[in-house]
Motif scaffolding. Structure first.
Motif: not given
Ligand code: PGA
Length: 251
Positions: A129, A133-134, A139, A143, A166, A168, A186
């Motif tokens: 993300e 967005e976080r 997030a 994802c 993943y 970020p 996440i």
């Protein structure tokens, strides 16, 4: 945990052939006998130089992207057939720089994933993300969408050639790393998403790398988390002195 660790170096748009050869030779020597799975992904123009150096070593040969079509009138693109011809084993797809700078969407990335699998390649599918967005609490949803859309049409039998990274976006190349706890949360969520698609045993098996300012100083804490199975490393992958200690982190 039955999953093994997988540490990958994404060299991005760095290095000449001589510099790439030097780094690949240093890594082949330093990672010899290493207990994890390793990969380097040089630029297209460097692959032919790096291939014979890592051949027969425990380092896999990767590419950073590929075209969504097999061949044809696609000026400036590189085909899966050309990558295979050079001995490439793995392709990184959906990297955030491809998504956000070069505007690749989930549909295009999915097409590439399916084509890579069809030709026997392993895929590292990147999801992650943006900062906004976080901050908006999205997030997990971002994802989830990128994972579900990226894996659309992937047969269960091919899932063992999928690795998820993943990354970020706010942690890539910024020096800001997600805390091990935030990253693990996440990763656990992505694993749950894979479970919904393919069932719990596949979810348990899938390798999920973390990427975003991984360094020798933070690798072990990240890898210690239950759902973090490796790393996709950018900046710190450009020198053997920083990549080797990450690859050989103390587990
Ligand atoms: P970084 O890049 O390690 O430089 O943050 C990671 C990546 O983009 O794969």
């Amino acid at each position: 945990m039955s999953r093994s660790y997988y540490i990958a170096g994404n060299w991005k748009m760095h290095k000449t052939r001589a510099e790439a050869a030097e780094l690949a030779k240093a890594l082949a020597a330093r990672l010899k006998g290493g207990k994890h799975k390793y990969l380097v992904a040089p630029s297209f123009t460097l692959i032919e130089t790096v291939a014979p150096i890592v051949k027969g070593s425990n380092i896999r040969l990767g590419a950073q992207n590929m075209a969504a079509e097999e061949q044809g009138a696609h000026t400036g693109e590189v085909s899966v057939l050309q990558l295979k011809d050079l001995g490439v084993q793995t392709v990184i797809l959906g990297h955030s720089e491809r998504r956000h700078v070069y505007k690749e969407d989930d549909g295009l990335i999915n097409k590439k994933v399916l084509l890579a699998l069809k030709h026997g390649l392993e895929v590292i599918l990147c999801v992650g993300e943006l900062l906004e967005e976080r901050e908006a609490g999205k997030a997990e949803a971002v994802c989830e969408t990128q994972t579900v859309e990226g894996l659309k049409g992937v047969a269960p039998a091919d899932l063992d050639r999928i690795v998820i990274a993943y990354e970020p976006v706010w942690a890539i190349g910024t020096g800001k790393t997600a805390t091990p706890e935030d990253a693990d949360a996440i990763h656990a969520y992505i694993r749950k998403v894979v479970g919904k698609l393919y069932g719990p045993s596949e979810a348990d098996k899938i390798i999920i790398q973390y990427g975003g300012s991984v360094k020798p100083e933070n690798a072990a804490q990240l890898m210690a988390k239950e759902n973090i199975d490796g790393a996709l490393v950018g900046g710190a992958a450009l020198k053997a002195d920083s990549f080797a200690p990450i690859a050989q982190f103390d587990s």
